[in-house]
Design a protein around this motif. Sequence first.
Motif, PDB file in Angstrom:
ATOM      1  N   GLU A   1      -7.379  -8.328   8.560  1.00 42.19           N
ATOM      2  CA  GLU A   1      -6.739  -7.958   7.296  1.00 42.19           C
ATOM      3  C   GLU A   1      -6.578  -9.211   6.441  1.00 42.19           C
TER       4      GLU A   1
ATOM      5  N   ILE B   1       0.850  -1.201   0.000  1.00 45.73           N
ATOM      6  CA  ILE B   1       0.000   0.000   0.000  1.00 45.73           C
ATOM      7  C   ILE B   1       0.886   1.252   0.000  1.00 45.73           C
TER       8      ILE B   1
ATOM      9  N   SER C   1       0.430  -2.413   5.630  1.00 43.27           N
ATOM     10  CA  SER C   1      -0.944  -2.089   6.038  1.00 43.27           C
ATOM     11  C   SER C   1      -1.243  -2.617   7.438  1.00 43.27           C
TER      12      SER C   1
ATOM     13  N   TRP D   1       6.828 -13.869   2.677  1.00 44.11           N
ATOM     14  CA  TRP D   1       6.566 -12.432   2.734  1.00 44.11           C
ATOM     15  C   TRP D   1       6.152 -11.983   4.147  1.00 44.11           C
TER      16      TRP D   1
END
Length: 214
Positions: A66, A44, A74, A96
């Motif tokens: 989320e 983002i 984020s 990740w």
Amino acid sequence: MKSEFLDPAVARYIVDHSTQPDPLLEQLITETLAATGDSAGMQITADQGVFLTMITQLTAPEVAVEVGTFTGYSSLSIARGLSGGTLHCFDVSDQWTSIARRYWEKAGVADRITLTLGPALETLAAFDLPIDLAFLDADKGNYPAYYELLIDRLRPGGLLMVDNTLWSGRVADPAESDSVTVGMREFNDLVREDPRVTVVILPIADGLTMIRRN
Ligand SMILES: C[S@@+](CC[C@H](N)C(=O)[O-])C[C@H]1O[C@@H](n2cnc3c(N)ncnc32)[C@H](O)[C@@H]1O
């Protein structure tokens, strides 16, 4: 610059005149680029991060969710806005999200976050807490299915934010007919026609849809 549908000078101005990322977020931006290359574009934008923190502060959720964590920008932005609740993150990538976990520790917010790895259609289906605030930023083709799972769990008055809903402005260009653009148009139509919600699309970054459960 993700707001490709805005005049580039205006898009730059907006980012430049929003609260700037602190050194830790700057470090995360740099590390994400180095570690993920082209995929770093999924992160983002900094102005969106500020926006997520502010919305979290204003809504004071007990249960935030989320879907799509990536390297953590984020989630860090949401977690920093929490005043007592928990952010439940869902992603499929251990690689990740291992970066995200490190930054949650560095920021001192790891105790406010849970992470569930696996295909989110399955892991979210097993999630049974009433949700106050949700942010959806995962695989675009599954947006309608994620939407149903999240809206079912969103308490009345709860807020769902969905990223990339303007898809670089292509949703509004009738000449664009690739499958992702068509899917995003169908998603935007689906939400607008849903009597359970009130919806507005904000032209921030790549388009952020704000959906309030009535
Ligand atoms: C656009 S990135 C999220 C960016 C993140 N919000 C940020 O601020 O950096 C999308 C994420 O969705 C995850 N993802 C893709 N397909 C998924 C699935 N089926 N279930 C769960 N996560 C998925 C990817 O691993 C990736 O981390």
